[in-house]
Design a protein around this motif. Structure first.
Motif, PDB file in Angstrom:
ATOM      1  N   ASP A   1       0.829  -1.205   0.000  1.00 52.74           N
ATOM      2  CA  ASP A   1       0.000   0.000   0.000  1.00 52.74           C
ATOM      3  C   ASP A   1       0.863   1.254   0.000  1.00 52.74           C
ATOM      4  O   ASP A   1       0.561   2.228  -0.697  1.00 52.74           O
ATOM      5  N   TYR A   2       1.959   1.233   0.757  1.00 51.41           N
ATOM      6  CA  TYR A   2       2.873   2.379   0.815  1.00 51.41           C
ATOM      7  C   TYR A   2       3.470   2.636  -0.569  1.00 51.41           C
ATOM      8  O   TYR A   2       3.505   3.778  -1.034  1.00 51.41           O
ATOM      9  N   TYR A   3       3.950   1.584  -1.227  1.00 49.86           N
ATOM     10  CA  TYR A   3       4.571   1.763  -2.535  1.00 49.86           C
ATOM     11  C   TYR A   3       3.566   2.166  -3.609  1.00 49.86           C
ATOM     12  O   TYR A   3       3.886   2.907  -4.529  1.00 49.86           O
ATOM     13  N   ILE A   4       2.337   1.710  -3.496  1.00 52.33           N
ATOM     14  CA  ILE A   4       1.294   2.137  -4.429  1.00 52.33           C
ATOM     15  C   ILE A   4       1.029   3.630  -4.258  1.00 52.33           C
ATOM     16  O   ILE A   4       0.966   4.378  -5.234  1.00 52.33           O
ATOM     17  N   ARG A   5       0.893   4.084  -3.011  1.00 54.15           N
ATOM     18  CA  ARG A   5       0.676   5.518  -2.759  1.00 54.15           C
ATOM     19  C   ARG A   5       1.863   6.330  -3.243  1.00 54.15           C
ATOM     20  O   ARG A   5       1.691   7.398  -3.845  1.00 54.15           O
ATOM     21  N   ARG A   6       3.061   5.836  -2.984  1.00 63.76           N
ATOM     22  CA  ARG A   6       4.271   6.547  -3.411  1.00 63.76           C
ATOM     23  C   ARG A   6       4.357   6.627  -4.935  1.00 63.76           C
ATOM     24  O   ARG A   6       4.735   7.653  -5.495  1.00 63.76           O
ATOM     25  N   GLY A   7       3.992   5.547  -5.610  1.00 66.18           N
ATOM     26  CA  GLY A   7       3.999   5.543  -7.069  1.00 66.18           C
ATOM     27  C   GLY A   7       2.983   6.511  -7.643  1.00 66.18           C
ATOM     28  O   GLY A   7       3.265   7.206  -8.626  1.00 66.18           O
ATOM     29  N   LYS A   8       1.806   6.573  -7.032  1.00 64.85           N
ATOM     30  CA  LYS A   8       0.785   7.505  -7.510  1.00 64.85           C
ATOM     31  C   LYS A   8       1.229   8.950  -7.321  1.00 64.85           C
ATOM     32  O   LYS A   8       1.012   9.793  -8.190  1.00 64.85           O
ATOM     33  N   SER A   9       1.859   9.246  -6.196  1.00 66.39           N
ATOM     34  CA  SER A   9       2.308  10.621  -5.975  1.00 66.39           C
ATOM     35  C   SER A   9       3.445  10.971  -6.932  1.00 66.39           C
ATOM     36  O   SER A   9       3.517  12.102  -7.427  1.00 66.39           O
ATOM     37  N   GLU A  10       4.327  10.023  -7.209  1.00 65.55           N
ATOM     38  CA  GLU A  10       5.405  10.283  -8.168  1.00 65.55           C
ATOM     39  C   GLU A  10       4.847  10.500  -9.567  1.00 65.55           C
ATOM     40  O   GLU A  10       5.292  11.395 -10.295  1.00 65.55           O
ATOM     41  N   ARG A  11       3.863   9.715  -9.958  1.00 65.74           N
ATOM     42  CA  ARG A  11       3.233   9.887 -11.272  1.00 65.74           C
ATOM     43  C   ARG A  11       2.558  11.246 -11.365  1.00 65.74           C
ATOM     44  O   ARG A  11       2.650  11.929 -12.387  1.00 65.74           O
ATOM     45  N   ALA A  12       1.897  11.671 -10.300  1.00 62.03           N
ATOM     46  CA  ALA A  12       1.254  12.991 -10.290  1.00 62.03           C
ATOM     47  C   ALA A  12       2.298  14.097 -10.395  1.00 62.03           C
ATOM     48  O   ALA A  12       2.095  15.080 -11.117  1.00 62.03           O
ATOM     49  N   ARG A  13       3.426  13.940  -9.708  1.00 61.11           N
ATOM     50  CA  ARG A  13       4.483  14.942  -9.762  1.00 61.11           C
ATOM     51  C   ARG A  13       5.054  15.067 -11.168  1.00 61.11           C
ATOM     52  O   ARG A  13       5.228  16.161 -11.693  1.00 61.11           O
TER      53      ARG A  13
END
Length: 63
Positions: free
Chosen positions: A33-45
Motif C-alpha cells: 500500500d505504501y509503494y502504491i501511494r508513493r507511485g501515484k504521488s510520483e506519477r502525479a508529480r
C-alpha cells in the motif's frame, strides 16, 4: 497454445500459496500500500512537471 486444453483446476493450483506467518503477510500488504501511494504521488508529480513544461513552451511561443 490451445486454451481449451487447460483445466480450471490447473489454473487454480497456480494461485495457491501456503501462508506460514500472517505477520509477514500483513507487513507485506502494508508495504505494498505504501509503494502504491508513493507511485501515484510520483506519477502525479511527473505529470504536473510535464504540464508546466508545456505551459512554459506555449508561453515562450507568444512572448
Amino acid at each position: 497454445m490451445d486454451y481449451r486444453s487447460i483445466e480450471i483446476n490447473e489454473i487454480n493450483a497456480l494461485n495457491q500459496t501456503v501462508i506460514e506467518d500472517q505477520a509477514q503477510v500483513d507487513a507485506a500488504m502494508a508495504n505494498m500500500d505504501y509503494y502504491i501511494r508513493r507511485g501515484k504521488s510520483e506519477r502525479a508529480r511527473v505529470t504536473l512537471n510535464g504540464l508546466r513544461a508545456i505551459r512554459n513552451s506555449i508561453r515562450g511561443l507568444f512572448a
